[in-house]
Design a protein around this motif. Structure first.
Motif, PDB file in Angstrom:
ATOM      1  N   SER A 187       6.464  -3.145   0.731  1.00 37.70           N
ATOM      2  CA  SER A 187       7.001  -3.909   1.856  1.00 37.70           C
ATOM      3  C   SER A 187       8.084  -3.115   2.564  1.00 37.70           C
ATOM      4  CB  SER A 187       7.576  -5.251   1.377  1.00 37.70           C
ATOM      5  OG  SER A 187       8.752  -5.045   0.627  1.00 37.70           O
ATOM      6  N   THR A 243       2.503  -4.000  -4.511  1.00 37.38           N
ATOM      7  CA  THR A 243       2.867  -4.504  -3.180  1.00 37.38           C
ATOM      8  C   THR A 243       3.956  -3.625  -2.591  1.00 37.38           C
ATOM      9  OG1 THR A 243       2.316  -6.780  -3.803  1.00 37.38           O
ATOM     10  CG2 THR A 243       3.734  -6.479  -1.880  1.00 37.38           C
ATOM     11  N   SER A 296       3.962  -5.995   4.916  1.00 31.55           N
ATOM     12  CA  SER A 296       3.628  -5.660   3.532  1.00 31.55           C
ATOM     13  C   SER A 296       2.180  -5.191   3.432  1.00 31.55           C
ATOM     14  CB  SER A 296       3.863  -6.855   2.599  1.00 31.55           C
ATOM     15  OG  SER A 296       2.969  -7.909   2.915  1.00 31.55           O
ATOM     16  N   TYR A 354       6.268  -3.964  -7.590  1.00 29.56           N
ATOM     17  CA  TYR A 354       6.749  -4.200  -6.232  1.00 29.56           C
ATOM     18  C   TYR A 354       7.552  -2.991  -5.775  1.00 29.56           C
ATOM     19  CZ  TYR A 354       9.291  -6.406  -2.370  1.00 29.56           C
ATOM     20  OH  TYR A 354       9.825  -6.705  -1.142  1.00 29.56           O
TER      21      TYR A 354
END
Length: 363
Positions: free
Chosen positions: A236, A234, A216, A146
């Protein structure tokens, strides 16, 4: 005289009842483990106690202040002058540093609640490669999958990184697929030798993203041309204007958003009937109010602003439709309205309802 005797009798009964209560007496009510090794695993201390009363002692509940602390206690009555114990186990995993935990003992004793306490200091274990790089992408391990860019202004670019390592015995050259135009991403170095550490670095261009609020994207990491949907990072960001540098004059003349209401409850509704509501908004400021974005929290909710630019004193509506199809019970959804009002740049509208069970009459 009669009332005095009655009062004395009641007092005597109360004293007698109190004297018949069980009395819980612990050998100790606090314990310090001192320094313990995280790698050594859970530790346990036994709190011993005696019933010094004249009637059986019953422990109703023993509850800890943290899930890392587990008490074990007797479930059968402790007879007068009988003894028992409460075992308290503390798990130091992932809890380095000092600790202080409370264990609350509830019983039928004269002290209905007793607080036990354990303290100590956890000495952190040495981190392994699996701890530092818990995410596995093929032959490569990542510290995370992330990559948050947090808050970013519309014209700003930001850089974020993820630490990586190649624990295999072969060189690894990761490639990236599904990379959006507003992101530049690369592994540094491009090829990781066996045992070598590196970083995955991404540069986020908010101007190219041309969006507002929380957004995102997902980028896939491939090796030797083989794509795996599990190997995805991911990214974002929350794109919003920075009003902190506005002058007092600019703030005074800024647009001012006002809604007639910020919530609506349809009550109990049929699962087959769509619901709608118009939220009215007005610009009470001097400059034009610009509605940057309107986004619902669920695909079951459609939103349509009648206008996106409001002059001073002008009103418009945001039409909201909710489709209850396939849903049951209590429902609560939100609509985020992003504007150029420095005081209300992000406003949440809330809609709710109770979807009736099929075949059940609405009240």
């Amino acid at each position: 005289m009669k009332s005095i005797i009655t009062t004395f009798t009641l007092l005597l009964c109360a004293v007698t009842l109190w004297a018949q209560k069980p009395v819980i007496a612990f050998n100790e009510e606090t314990f310090d483990f001192g320094e313990i090794q995280e790698s050594a695993g859970p530790v346990t201390h036994r709190f011993e106690f005696t019933n010094k009363g004249n009637t059986p002692l019953v422990l109703h509940n023993v509850q800890s202040s943290c899930g890392c602390t587990t008490p074990s206690w007797p479930r059968t009555p402790i007879q007068p002058n009988g003894s028992s114990q409460i075992d308290v186990t503390f798990n130091p995993a992932n809890r380095p540093g000092t600790f202080s935990k409370t264990i609350t003992v509830s019983s039928n004793a004269d002290r209905q609640t007793v607080s036990l306490r354990i303290t100590g200091k956890v000495l952190e274990r040495e981190k392994t490669m699996e701890d530092l790089y818990p995410t596995v992408f093929g032959k490569m391990r990542l510290a995370d999958s992330y990559m948050p860019f947090t808050k970013i202004t519309p014209g700003e670019t930001k850089t974020a990184e993820i630490m990586v390592i190649n624990p295999s015995e072969e060189a690894v050259t990761p490639e990236f697929l599904n990379v959006p135009s507003h992101v530049q991403i690369a592994c540094i170095p491009a090829t990781l030798a066996p045992g070598q550490k590196g970083i995955i670095q991404a540069v986020y261009d908010a101007a190219k993203k041309n969006d507002w609020g929380y957004v995102s994207d997902q980028v896939y990491v491939t090796f030797d041309g083989v794509r795996s949907y599990a190997n995805r990072i991911t990214l974002s960001a929350t794109i919003q204007e920075d009003f902190s540098r506005m002058s007092e004059t600019a703030k005074k003349n800024a647009p001012k958003l006002e809604f007639d209401s910020q919530s609506h409850d349809w009550g109990e509704i049929s699962p087959t009937e769509k619901q709608s509501r118009d939220f009215i908004l007005k610009n009470n400021g001097e400059e034009n109010l610009i509605i940057r974005k309107v986004k619902a929290s669920c695909g079951c909710t459609a939103v349509t602003p009648a206008k996106t630019v409001l002059a001073k004193g002008e009103e418009t509506t945001i039409h909201v439709e909710f489709n209850p199809s396939g849903k049951q019970g209590k429902q609560s959804k939100t609509i985020t309205v992003i504007t150029n009002d420095p005081e209300k740049s992000n406003v949440l509208l809330r809609i709710s309802c109770l979807i009736s069970t099929p075949g059940k009459e609405l009240k």
